[in-house]
Design a protein around this motif. Structure first.
Motif, mmCIF file in Angstrom:
data_model
loop_
_atom_site.group_PDB
_atom_site.id
_atom_site.type_symbol
_atom_site.label_atom_id
_atom_site.label_comp_id
_atom_site.label_asym_id
_atom_site.label_seq_id
_atom_site.Cartn_x
_atom_site.Cartn_y
_atom_site.Cartn_z
ATOM 1 N N MET A 214 130.118 8.309 71.112
ATOM 2 C CA MET A 214 129.580 8.686 69.808
ATOM 3 C C MET A 214 128.079 8.393 69.808
ATOM 4 N N ASN A 215 127.294 9.315 69.289
ATOM 5 C CA ASN A 215 125.845 9.113 69.283
ATOM 6 C C ASN A 215 125.408 8.377 68.008
ATOM 7 N N ASP A 216 124.128 8.029 67.979
ATOM 8 C CA ASP A 216 123.588 7.258 66.855
ATOM 9 C C ASP A 216 123.732 7.994 65.530
ATOM 10 N N ALA A 217 123.515 9.288 65.533
ATOM 11 C CA ALA A 217 123.615 10.074 64.294
ATOM 12 C C ALA A 217 125.044 10.052 63.763
ATOM 13 N N ASP A 218 126.034 10.146 64.643
ATOM 14 C CA ASP A 218 127.433 10.098 64.215
ATOM 15 C C ASP A 218 127.792 8.728 63.649
ATOM 16 N N THR A 219 127.310 7.702 64.320
ATOM 17 C CA THR A 219 127.573 6.338 63.847
ATOM 18 C C THR A 219 126.976 6.129 62.466
ATOM 19 N N LEU A 220 125.727 6.542 62.310
ATOM 20 C CA LEU A 220 125.058 6.407 61.012
ATOM 21 C C LEU A 220 125.791 7.218 59.948
ATOM 22 N N ALA A 221 126.215 8.414 60.281
ATOM 23 C CA ALA A 221 126.945 9.257 59.325
ATOM 24 C C ALA A 221 128.248 8.589 58.902
#
Length: 95
Positions: A1-8
């Protein structure tokens, strides 16, 4: 999972919690509305400083137990109490 997905995912969780808070506040204010109407009918004052102080102390302890800043909790509760008292005064005054 990338940073954007984690933040989302985090933000989705925050959004869900915010929605729950709004609905809980709405329920609380429905009940305090009934309390204000009862107080007005019974010629009771809009504010109850003794109850407010007990509630603040109780919620400060709950905050400590939950590892939440008690000062923040008191400020949050004070904001709600002040708004409830304002509503009770409006009910009493027929507004």
């Amino acid at each position: 999972m990338n940073d954007a997905d984690t933040l989302a995912r985090y933000r989705d969780s925050i959004d869900n919690i915010d929605a729950a808070l709004v609905f809980m506040l709405a329920e609380r204010f429905k009940i305090t509305q009934a309390v204000g109407e009862f107080k007005a009918q019974s010629s009771l004052p809009p504010a109850d400083p003794d109850r407010e102080e007990r509630q603040i102390q109780r919620l400060r302890q709950l905050a400590r137990d939950a590892k939440l800043d008690p000062d923040f909790t008191e400020k949050f509760l004070r904001f709600i109490i002040d708004e409830v008292i304002r509503h009770h005064q409006q009910i009493r005054d027929g507004n």
